[in-house]
Write a protein that holds these residues in place. Structure first.
Motif, mmCIF file in Angstrom:
data_model
loop_
_atom_site.group_PDB
_atom_site.id
_atom_site.type_symbol
_atom_site.label_atom_id
_atom_site.label_comp_id
_atom_site.label_asym_id
_atom_site.label_seq_id
_atom_site.Cartn_x
_atom_site.Cartn_y
_atom_site.Cartn_z
ATOM 1 N N HIS A 1 0.847 -1.189 0.000
ATOM 2 C CA HIS A 1 0.000 0.000 0.000
ATOM 3 C C HIS A 1 0.883 1.239 0.000
ATOM 4 N N TYR A 2 0.335 2.310 -0.506
ATOM 5 C CA TYR A 2 1.112 3.538 -0.577
ATOM 6 C C TYR A 2 0.215 4.745 -0.322
ATOM 7 N N ARG A 3 0.753 5.698 0.407
ATOM 8 C CA ARG A 3 0.065 6.986 0.556
ATOM 9 C C ARG A 3 1.122 8.077 0.494
ATOM 10 N N VAL A 4 0.702 9.267 0.175
ATOM 11 C CA VAL A 4 1.634 10.389 0.126
ATOM 12 C C VAL A 4 1.840 10.899 1.545
ATOM 13 N N THR A 5 3.083 10.990 1.938
ATOM 14 C CA THR A 5 3.394 11.567 3.243
ATOM 15 C C THR A 5 4.187 12.851 3.006
ATOM 16 N N ASP A 6 4.346 13.636 3.974
ATOM 17 C CA ASP A 6 5.138 14.876 3.947
ATOM 18 C C ASP A 6 4.506 16.019 3.154
ATOM 19 N N PHE A 7 3.710 15.696 2.150
ATOM 20 C CA PHE A 7 3.061 16.762 1.381
ATOM 21 C C PHE A 7 1.553 16.544 1.407
ATOM 22 N N PRO A 8 0.766 17.627 1.521
ATOM 23 C CA PRO A 8 -0.686 17.448 1.441
ATOM 24 C C PRO A 8 -1.123 17.003 0.049
ATOM 25 N N PHE A 9 -0.457 17.537 -0.983
ATOM 26 C CA PHE A 9 -0.747 17.143 -2.363
ATOM 27 C C PHE A 9 0.580 17.158 -3.109
ATOM 28 N N VAL A 10 0.577 16.552 -4.262
ATOM 29 C CA VAL A 10 1.716 16.696 -5.166
ATOM 30 C C VAL A 10 1.248 17.585 -6.314
ATOM 31 N N PHE A 11 1.935 18.680 -6.533
ATOM 32 C CA PHE A 11 1.520 19.579 -7.606
ATOM 33 C C PHE A 11 2.226 19.240 -8.909
ATOM 34 N N THR A 12 1.488 19.377 -10.003
ATOM 35 C CA THR A 12 2.116 19.360 -11.319
ATOM 36 C C THR A 12 2.038 20.779 -11.853
ATOM 37 N N ASN A 13 2.750 21.020 -12.918
ATOM 38 C CA ASN A 13 2.606 22.322 -13.558
ATOM 39 C C ASN A 13 2.517 22.146 -15.063
ATOM 40 N N GLY A 14 2.060 23.195 -15.705
ATOM 41 C CA GLY A 14 1.958 23.157 -17.155
ATOM 42 C C GLY A 14 1.902 24.561 -17.704
ATOM 43 N N ALA A 15 2.160 24.663 -18.996
ATOM 44 C CA ALA A 15 1.998 25.934 -19.693
ATOM 45 C C ALA A 15 1.211 25.620 -20.957
ATOM 46 N N MET A 16 0.194 26.410 -21.221
ATOM 47 C CA MET A 16 -0.677 26.139 -22.369
ATOM 48 C C MET A 16 -0.927 27.420 -23.137
ATOM 49 N N ALA A 17 -1.225 27.251 -24.416
ATOM 50 C CA ALA A 17 -1.542 28.415 -25.234
ATOM 51 C C ALA A 17 -2.653 28.078 -26.207
ATOM 52 N N ALA A 18 -3.479 29.078 -26.459
ATOM 53 C CA ALA A 18 -4.571 28.937 -27.423
ATOM 54 C C ALA A 18 -4.405 29.974 -28.515
ATOM 55 N N HIS A 19 -4.773 29.578 -29.718
ATOM 56 C CA HIS A 19 -4.771 30.480 -30.861
ATOM 57 C C HIS A 19 -6.199 30.512 -31.371
ATOM 58 N N VAL A 20 -6.818 31.676 -31.358
ATOM 59 C CA VAL A 20 -8.230 31.748 -31.738
ATOM 60 C C VAL A 20 -8.441 32.831 -32.788
ATOM 61 N N GLU A 21 -9.588 32.731 -33.428
ATOM 62 C CA GLU A 21 -10.004 33.800 -34.327
ATOM 63 C C GLU A 21 -11.427 34.184 -33.938
ATOM 64 N N VAL A 22 -11.637 35.475 -33.753
ATOM 65 C CA VAL A 22 -12.960 35.959 -33.388
ATOM 66 C C VAL A 22 -13.566 36.641 -34.605
ATOM 67 N N ASP A 23 -14.798 36.260 -34.917
ATOM 68 C CA ASP A 23 -15.504 36.917 -36.019
ATOM 69 C C ASP A 23 -16.335 38.052 -35.430
ATOM 70 N N PRO A 24 -15.939 39.306 -35.676
ATOM 71 C CA PRO A 24 -16.646 40.414 -35.020
ATOM 72 C C PRO A 24 -18.068 40.594 -35.532
ATOM 73 N N GLU A 25 -18.388 39.988 -36.641
ATOM 74 C CA GLU A 25 -19.762 40.107 -37.161
ATOM 75 C C GLU A 25 -20.710 39.149 -36.445
ATOM 76 N N THR A 26 -20.241 37.915 -36.233
ATOM 77 C CA THR A 26 -21.121 36.906 -35.636
ATOM 78 C C THR A 26 -20.825 36.662 -34.161
ATOM 79 N N GLY A 27 -19.660 37.114 -33.696
ATOM 80 C CA GLY A 27 -19.253 36.849 -32.319
ATOM 81 C C GLY A 27 -18.719 35.441 -32.126
#
Ligand code: FES
Ligand code: FES
Lengths: 792, 158
Positions: free
Chosen positions: A634-660
Motif C-alpha cells: 500500500h502507498y500513501r503520500v506523506t510529507d506533502f498534502p498534495f503533489v503539484f504538477t505544472n503546465g503551460a498552455m496556449a490557445a490560438h483563436v479567431e474571433v468573427d466580429p460580425e457573428t461573435g
C-alpha cells in the motif's frame, strides 16, 4: 541490483512506453460491461417523480393511482424512504464552519431544486415505471426561490434552510502580506475585473446508473456502480442503510466517463438500493439524459471580483479577490461542495512569486441543482482569474504577456518552497515549460502573422496560462475531515501456476487507461511480457482497500503501490529461485517471464516451472522455504498534502466580429506530470481535458430561468464540443519526477480542463483588443462577444 | 401495452420478438436481441452512441422504432467485429488510443465505417464534419480523426 532505483532501465520495461491498452479490444468489439448492460433474473426498474419546482412545500402526495398501475411492484414516498435511510449531511470537520442540512434520498417536506426526486416507482419495465410516475399526484405550495448566487445573501432573499438564518454555507479568508499597503505603493498599477463562470456539467456519455441486488438469506447488498470510488460507496451504503460494511459489495466494471460526476451520493441511486432490499430482487436505475442534466452535479458557478497590482517593470505585487460560489440547496455528501471554492483560494496565483495575497471566499445555498467537484475542481477559476489579470496587466504596462510571466514565475531551481497562499510546492518547472511552449508554437511567428492579419481585418488572438494542478492527495484532503474516503491505495501481485501475473488494485478505470498502466508497471517491474498480466479493479469484494481514481491520483498513488508490490513479489520469487538453482538472489533477475542470470541474461528457469514446483510439487523444496508468490503493498503520500504538477498552455483563436463566433485554431499544452508511465495515454488525457476546458470556456452552460427552471436539459440545447469545432492539440512534456515516490508520477487527468479556459479567455481578449473590448464571462458565447463589442 | 410481432435480421441472424410498439430499435437490440454493444446516450438523436446500420444505411437506433425495422437487416458493432468489417478501424483505434471509456466507440465505429465505405477521403476537416453527430466526451476527437485517416490511407496506399 534489484532495487527500485534500477527499474526504469530494465530490458523489458514498459514504463515510459506508448503501450496500447488491453481493454480496448473488448470495447471495440461491443463487449463493454456497462451498468445498463446488466440483465439479471427478476430484475425490475426504477423511475422517479421529480419536483417541477425550484422551491416548494410538499403539501400532500397521493400515490394511489401509481401503486395500482400496471406492472408496479413498489412505490416509496419521501417520508417512507426517510424511515429506511439515515439522513446524511455534506460537511467535513476540516472545512471549519461549513454547514449543510440533513438530506434524504427523496424530498420529504420541501423540494429545493427542480429535478429533486420525490417519489420512487419500481415496476417490471422502465416504461411502466415511468407511466406510473406520471400518475403520482403532488400538491405543491410554491415558495419563493433563491436562485441567483449574487443575491442569495441579500437581506430579503428567501432562506433555504430556515434554521441557518441565511444562505451562507461556508466562508474562508486568506490574508498574506499587506495587500492594501502593497497596492498603495507608488508606481503600482491596479487592474480590476469581475469574472463570471457559468454552471456546466459533466455530460458523461453513459449517464449515471446502478443495478442493486440484495440477497436476504445472507443479508448482502451488491451494488453495480458506475463510479470512481467503490470503497467509499461501500461505507456510505453501509452507514446510510444500517448494513454491516462487509455485507455490502460495490462493483464497477466499465464506466462510460465520470469526470467527478459519479463520485457523489445521489438520492435516486440510494433509493434503488433500498428498493432492492425491500423487494429482494434486483433493481435497475439508469438516469435518462434529462435526469442527468437536472441531477448530475453541476460545476463552477462563480462570480469573482479580483484585482492585481503590478509595477511598471513587471513585478506582480499581489492579488486581492472575492469569490462567490453557488452550490445549490445542499452541500454534496460526502465530499462537500466547499472544496471548489477552497481550491480557488488555495490555487489562485500559485505559479507566481507575488508577496501579497488576500482572498475571501463565500459559498452560498441556492435553489438550483447541487454543485460539487467536477474535473479540475476550482482550477479553471483560479487559473483564469490569475492569468486573466496577468494578461490584462501586461496590456496596461505594455509588456508582452510571456515576458511578464517570465518575470514572475517561480524559478525552476527554487523548490521546495511555498506558494503565496501557503501551498507546499516541489519539483515544478514553470520556466522550462513556458520556454518549451513558446518554441513548439513558434510564438514569434504567430505574433507576426497576427499583426499581418489584423491589417486585413482578421482578428486572431494568442492567450496563455501557466498553471498548477493538485494531484496525489494525501489524507489532508478528505480523510482528516472525517470523510470515509481512503487516501492510500493498495496493489496485489500474484504469480499464477502458468507463470502469468494476476494483479489487482484499488484504483479504478473510467477510460483513463488505469488497467493498462497497472499492467505496464507490474510487467516491467516484475519482468514478464505484458500479455501475461491480467488486471482486476473496481470490486470491493476482491481488490485491496483504497480510494479509487479521482483528483488525478490513480497513477501517482495506485501506480506506486503496484510498483512496490511487483518489486516485493520479484524479490520473493528470486529468493525461491536462488534456493532452487543453488544461487544467490542478487545474481539473478527476472526477464521476459524467466529467471535469468543477471550478468549474462542466460535463462535459468521459466516462471511457470518455478510456480508449478511451488504450487504442485512443494515436496521438492526445502521444508523451511515457505514461498507465497503473492505480494501486497500500500502507498500513501506523506510529507506533502498534495503533489503539484505544472503546465503551460496556449490557445490560438479567431474571433468573427460580425457573428461573435470564436474559432479555436490550435491549442498547445506542455505538461510536467513527473514520470510519464504511458505517453500516449497521458497525451490523450491532456487532449480530452483541454476539450472539456474549451467546452466550459466557449459553449457549455446550464441555463436557469429566474425561478430556477433549467432551460436546456437536452443534448440538443446544451452545447458539448463536437469534432468539427475542436482544434488540433499539440502536447509536449517536461518530466520532473516527484520525489515523494519511486515511480515519480504525478497526475495528468485534470490539467487540460484546469488550464484551457484561461488560455482561451486570454486569446479571445487578445483578439478583441484592437476593437477596444474585453470579455470576462464564461462561456464566451457569440451573443456575449457581440455584447462586449456593443453590437447587441 | 400494445405489442407487435417483428422479425429482424440482426448481424446475420433472424431475431423474432413481440415488442411494445413504442420500443425503439436500440432498446430492441439491447434487450430483445441481447446485444448491448449499441449504447444509449441521449435517446433524442443527438449523441450518436446508438448508431447502427439498417439495410446498409447509417441510422440512429434511438430515432427508429423497432416495429419499423420489421423485415430489415441490421448490423451492430458486434456484427462489424464478428465479420471483420471493423478490424482495421479497431486496430487503428487501439494504436491511437482513440477511445477512453469506450461508450461512444460502437456508434463512432458505425459512423466511421459509413464514411470509409462511401469512399470518404483522409481529409481531417471532412472527417471531423462527418463524425460531428457522434459525441465523445473523453478523447477530444483528435485521436479518432487520426485513426480514421490511418485506415483510409492504408486502404488507398499503393
Ligand atoms: S442515443 Fe441515439 S443519438 Fe443519442
Ligand atoms: S471514449 Fe468516452 S465518450 Fe468517447
Amino acid at each position: 541490483m534489484t532495487g527500485p532505483a534500477t527499474i526504469f532501465d530494465r530490458p523489458n520495461r514498459y514504463i515510459g512506453q506508448p503501450t496500447p491498452r488491453a481493454d480496448a479490444a473488448r470495447l471495440l468489439a461491443g463487449r463493454g460491461r456497462f451498468v445498463d448492460d446488466i440483465q439479471l433474473p427478476r430484475m425490475v426498474h426504477a423511475a422517479f417523480h421529480r419536483s417541477p419546482h425550484a422551491h416548494a412545500r410538499i403539501v400532500s402526495v397521493d400515490v394511489t393511482a401509481a401503486r395500482a398501475a400496471s406492472g408496479v411492484l413498489g412505490v416509496w414516498t419521501g417520508a417512507e424512504m426517510a424511515a429506511l435511510v439515515t439522513p446524511y449531511v455534506g460537511v467535513l470537520t476540516h472545512m471549519a464552519g461549513l454547514r449543510s442540512a440533513p438530506q434524504h434520498p427523496l424530498a420529504v417536506d420541501v423540494a429545493r431544486w427542480q429535478g429533486e426526486p420525490l417519489v420512487m416507482i419500481v415496476a417490471r419495465s422502465r416504461a411502466e415505471a415511468e407511466d406510473a410516475a406520471e400518475l403520482v399526484e403532488v400538491d405543491y405550495e410554491e415558495l419563493p426561490p433563491a436562485c441567483d448566487a449574487t443575491t442569495a445573501l441579500a437581506k430579503d432573499a428567501a432562506v433555504i434552510h430556515a434554521d441557518f438564518g441565511s444562505n451562507l454555507a461556508w466562508e474562508r479568508k486568506v490574508d498574506v502580506g499587506d495587500i492594501d499597503a502593497a497596492f498603495a505603493q507608488p508606481g503600482v498599477q491596479i487592474v480590476e475585473r469581475e469574472f463570471r463562470f457559468g454552471r456546466h456539467t459533466g455530460v458523461t456519455l453513459e449517464s449515471r446508473g446502478t443495478v442493486c441486488e440484495f440477497d436476504p438469506s445472507e443479508g448482502c447488498l451488491t451494488m453495480h456502480y458506475s463510479g470512481q470510488a467503490p470503497h467509499m460507496m461501500q461505507v456510505i451504503l453501509s452507514r446510510l442503510m444500517s448494513l454491516p460494511e462487509e455485507n455490502v459489495r460495490v462493483i464497477s466494471n466499465d464506466v462510460g466517463g465520470s469526470f467527478g460526476i459519479k463520485i457523489h451520493t445521489y438520492g435516486d441511486e440510494l433509493a434503488a438500493a433500498v428498493a432492492a432490499r425491500a423487494l429482494g430482487r434486483p433493481v435497475k436505475f439508469v438516469a435518462d439524459r434529462m435526469e442527468s442534466f437536472l441531477t448530475d452535479i453541476h460545476a463552477r458557478d462563480h462570480v469573482v471580483k479580483a484585482r492585481m497590482g503590478v509595477t511598471a517593470s513587471g513585478t506582480i505585487v499581489g492579488i486581492d479577490m472575492h469569490d462567490l460560489t453557488g452550490i445549490g440547496p445542499f452541500s454534496m455528501y460526502p465530499r462537500t461542495s466547499a472544496i471548489e471554492c477552497n481550491q480557488v483560494l488555495n490555487l489562485t496565483g500559485a505559479p507566481y512569486t507575488m508577496q501579497h495575497y488576500r482572498a475571501h471566499g463565500q459559498v452560498v445555498f441556492q435553489n438550483k441543482n447541487l454543485m460539487c467537484q467536477y474535473r479540475a475542481v476550482g482550477h479553471p477559476i483560479a487559473m483564469a482569474v490569475a492569468d486573466g489579470l496577468l494578461e490584462d496587466a501586461a496590456r496596461v504596462i505594455g509588456m508582452d504577456p510571456v515576458e511578464l510571466r517570465r518575470r514572475n514565475l517561480m524559478a525552476d531551481d527554487s523548490y521546495p518552497r511555498s506558494s503565496t497562499a501557503g501551498m507546499k510546492l516541489d519539483d515544478l518547472s514553470h520556466q522550462a515549460a513556458l520556454k518549451k511552449l513558446c518554441e513548439i508554437m513558434d510564438y514569434d511567428g504567430l505574433r507576426a502573422e497576427q499583426a499581418r492579419l489584423r491589417e486585413q481585418g482578421i482578428f486572431r488572438g494568442i492567450g496563455f496560462v501557466s498553471m498548477v494542478e493538485v494531484t496525489n492527495p494525501s489524507p489532508m484532503f478528505y480523510g482528516i475531515g472525517g470523510a470515509p474516503i481512503a487516501s492510500q491505495d493498495g496493489a496485489t501481485v500474484r504469480l499464477d501456476a502458468g507463470g502469468a501475473l494476476h494483479v489487482s488494485s484499488s484504483i479504478t478505470e473510467q477510460g483513463q487507461g488505469t488497467n493498462g498502466i497497472l499492467a505496464q508497471i507490474a510487467a516491467g517491474v516484475f519482468g514478464v511480457d505484458i500479455d501475461r498480466v491480467k488486471v482486476t479493479t473496481g470490486d470491493t469484494g476482491t481488490v485491496p482497500y483504497g480510494g479509487g481514481t479521482w483528483a488525478s491520483r490513480g497513477a501517482g498513488i495506485g501506480g506506486e503501490a503496484m510498483l512496490l508490490a511487483a518489486q516485493a513479489l520479484k524479490e520473493q520469487v528470486l529468493d525461491v529461485a536462488a534456493v532452487m538453482l543453488q544461487s544467490e538472489p542478487g545474481l539473478l533477475d527476472i526477464r521476459g517471464g524467466a529467471v535469468v542470470d543477471a550478468a549474462t541474461g542466460a535463462e535459468r528457469m521459466g516462471l511457470a516451472d518455478l510456480a508449478r514446483t511451488v504450487y504442485y510439487r512443494g515436496n521438492e523444496l526445502p521444508s523451511d522455504l515457505k514461498p507465497e508468490l503473492i505480494a501486497t503493498r500500500h502507498y500513501r503520500v506523506t510529507d506533502f498534502p498534495f503533489v503539484f504538477t505544472n503546465g503551460a498552455m496556449a490557445a490560438h483563436v479567431e474571433v468573427d466580429p460580425e457573428t461573435g463566433f470564436v474559432k479555436v485554431l490550435h491549442f498547445w499544452a506542455v505538461e510536467d506530470c513527473g514520470r510519464v508511465i504511458n505517453p500516449m495515454l497521458v497525451d490523450e488525457q491532456v487532449r480530452g481535458g483541454v476539450v472539456q476546458g474549451i467546452g466550459g470556456a466557449l459553449y457549455e452552460e446550464c441555463l436557469y430561468s429566474d425561478d430556477g427552471q433549467l432551460l436546456n436539459a437536452t443534448m440538443a440545447d446544451y452545447m458539448v464540443p463536437m469534432a468539427a469545432e475542436m482544434p488540433e492539440i499539440t502536447v509536449a512534456h517536461i518530466e520532473t519526477p516527484t520525489k515523494t515516490s519511486f515511480l515519480g508520477a504525478k497526475g495528468a487527468g485534470e490539467a487540460g480542463t484546469g488550464g484551457a479556459p484561461a488560455a482561451i479567455l486570454n486569446a479571445v481578449n487578445d483578439a478583441l483588443q484592437p476593437m477596444g473590448a474585453t470579455i470576462w464571462q464564461m462561456p464566451m458565447t457569440p451573443e456575449r462577444i457581440l455584447k462586449v463589442l456593443g453590437k447587441v | 401495452m400494445k405489442t407487435k410481432d417483428i422479425s429482424v435480421i440482426v448481424n446475420g441472424e433472424e431475431v423474432r420478438a413481440s415488442v411494445p410498439v413504442r420500443r425503439n430499435l436500440v432498446d430492441f437490440l439491447r434487450t430483445d436481441a441481447g446485444l448491448t454493444g449499441s449504447h444509449v446516450g441521449c435517446e433524442h438523436g443527438v449523441c450518436g452512441a446508438c448508431t447502427v446500420e439498417v439495410n446498409g444505411a447509417t441510422v440512429r437506433g434511438c430515432l427508429m422504432l423497432a416495429v419499423q425495422a420489421d423485415g430489415a437487416t441490421v448490423t451492430t458493432v458486434e456484427g462489424f467485429a464478428a465479420s471483420g468489417r471493423s478490424a482495421a478501424l479497431a486496430a487503428a483505434f487501439t494504436r491511437r488510443n482513440a477511445l477512453q471509456c469506450g461508450f461512444c466507440t460502437p456508434g463512432m465505429l458505425a459512423s466511421a465505417l459509413g464514411y470509409i465505405d462511401r469512399g470518404g477521403t483522409a481529409d481531417r476537416a471532412a472527417i471531423r464534419e462527418h463524425i460531428s453527430g457522434n459525441y465523445c466526451r473523453c478523447t477530444g476527437y483528435q485521436s479518432i480523426v487520426e485513426a480514421i485517416c490511418d485506415v483510409i490511407e492504408e486502404r488507398t496506399a499503393p
